[in-house]
Motif scaffolding. Structure first.
Motif: not given
Length: 404
Positions: A104-110, A115-117, A122-133
């Motif tokens: 149970a502990a391993a399941t919730m840790t994973v 979720v964090m990954v 989700g953040i990085v591609p948006s930053v890279v795609g719109q950083a130039n503009a």
């Protein structure tokens, strides 16, 4: 003989006067003596309390110095405890369904790692795609600001602006060595951050797996009387921290929904990133919301102009008013029981002493300290035979009395 009699008569006159005064007011001498005694007792009490305060302040200073020295070891434990409070309901649910503790502990840790990954992915591609503009928009904004400074009422000339830019360029060149050194230290900081993240995840797993065994072990180790107090106090702190994380997550989610909706409707660049940052910054009460809101307004100003920035500012102010006057008092009144001024001071003090991590942990720490003080006050009132006003209608039993 006569002279001696005269002397005796003269010396006896004050005694007779004092006796007459004592007969006229028999409590005067006692009152004078009691007043001096009371003043002496006050001074003795003030000196004793002052010495105790000095010793306590000195002890807190020593604790602060030790905490600063071992902060790199304390920080992963504190973060792991907070993350464990978030994941514990899921672990408890799986354990009630018959799943072993470790699984149970391993399941919730994973699950937490995924979720964090997912958030980072989700953040990085948006930053890279719109950083130039966004960079082009920022350059256009600088050009507009230059034209605005050249017009009335400032009427700044090209020479002055050029001199200012040259000065900034020279300072950057002079600081090239420091910048390079900072880049190298940044690599080492990133490495230490990855190590800390790994340590936090391992600690979260062990806290989720073996956490329920801690209080019984503490009770057996410290004895029934002291163990009862420690178990009760730590249980209250755990409940307070869990309530803080849950309620702050709800408040942050509501802020992110409304502010994110405004960002997407206005078409502000990096709207998704700003929405996620608004949610994350919401876990630092008061200060985090101000910083995230200022960043959203700045990006709206650069990306869409001053009209969108003004609308965005209005939305953020409305959301903050709803949060401060409705959500925070309603959701956290029974959980935190901290005044907004204490929250603000705690965040500022934690941020100034330990940076971003200190600002993030300041409010949970202040809440835990408040729980300890309230518990001590309860025990003090019970030892003194007093009944607190809020517990006047509730029959209470001191902790440890009648327990096995």
């Amino acid at each position: 003989m006569c002279d001696n009699a005269a002397v005796n008569t003269d010396s006896a006159e004050p005694d007779l006067a004092a006796q007459r005064t004592a007969v006229a007011d028999p409590g005067a001498e006692v009152a004078a003596r009691d007043r001096l005694r009371v003043m002496g007792d006050w001074l003795a009490s003030a000196a004793r309390v002052s010495a105790q305060i000095i010793v306590v302040v000195l002890l807190l200073w020593v604790v602060g110095q030790i905490l600063g020295k071992v902060w790199t070891g304390v920080l992963p434990v504190a973060l792991a405890l907070l993350f464990a409070t978030v994941l514990w309901p899921g672990v408890a649910f799986l354990r009630r369904r018959g799943m072993p503790d470790s699984i149970a502990a391993a399941t919730m840790t994973v699950t937490g790692i995924l979720v964090m990954v997912g958030v980072v992915a989700g953040i990085v591609p948006s930053v890279v795609g719109q950083a130039n503009a966004l960079g082009h928009k920022a350059a256009d904004g600088i050009t507009k600001a230059k034209q605005w400074l050249q017009g009335p009422p400032f009427n700044v000339g090209d020479d002055q602006i050029t001199n200012l830019l040259d000065t900034l360029q020279n300072k950057v060149k002079a600081s090239a060595g420091a910048i390079a050194q900072g880049a190298v230290s940044g690599v080492s900081t990133a490495t230490s951050t990855l190590m800390m993240v790994f340590t936090v995840l391992i600690l979260v797993f062990f806290f989720l797996k073996d956490g329920p065994k801690f209080l019984p072990w503490l009770r057996r180790t410290t004895g029934d009387r002291a163990g009862s107090h420690l178990a009760d106090l730590l249980a209250r702190i755990w409940t307070t921290l869990s309530g803080f994380i849950r309620t702050q997550a709800i408040v942050s989610f509501i802020d992110a929904v409304f502010i994110g909706a405004a960002l997407f409707i206005l078409g502000v660049p990096l709207a998704g990133v700003l929405t996620v940052l608004t949610f994350i910054a919401g876990f630092v009460p008061i200060v985090g919301a101000v910083v995230a809101g200022a960043l959203a307004v700045l990006v709206a100003l650069v990306g869409k102009g001053w009209v969108a920035a003004a609308i965005m500012l209005g939305v953020i102010l409305i959301v903050q008013q709803i949060e401060g006057n409705v959500l925070q008092p309603w959701l956290q009144a029974k959980v935190m029981q901290l005044h907004a001024a204490i929250v603000l001071l705690a965040v500022m003090l934690g941020g100034s002493m330990f940076g971003i991590s200190g600002a993030f942990l300041a409010v949970p720490t202040a809440a835990a300290v408040a729980v300890i003080l309230r518990y001590a006050n309860e025990q003090l009132a019970r030892k003194a035979g007093e009944t607190p006003v809020e517990e006047a209608s509730v029959e209470t039993t001191p902790v440890g009395v009648g327990s096995s």
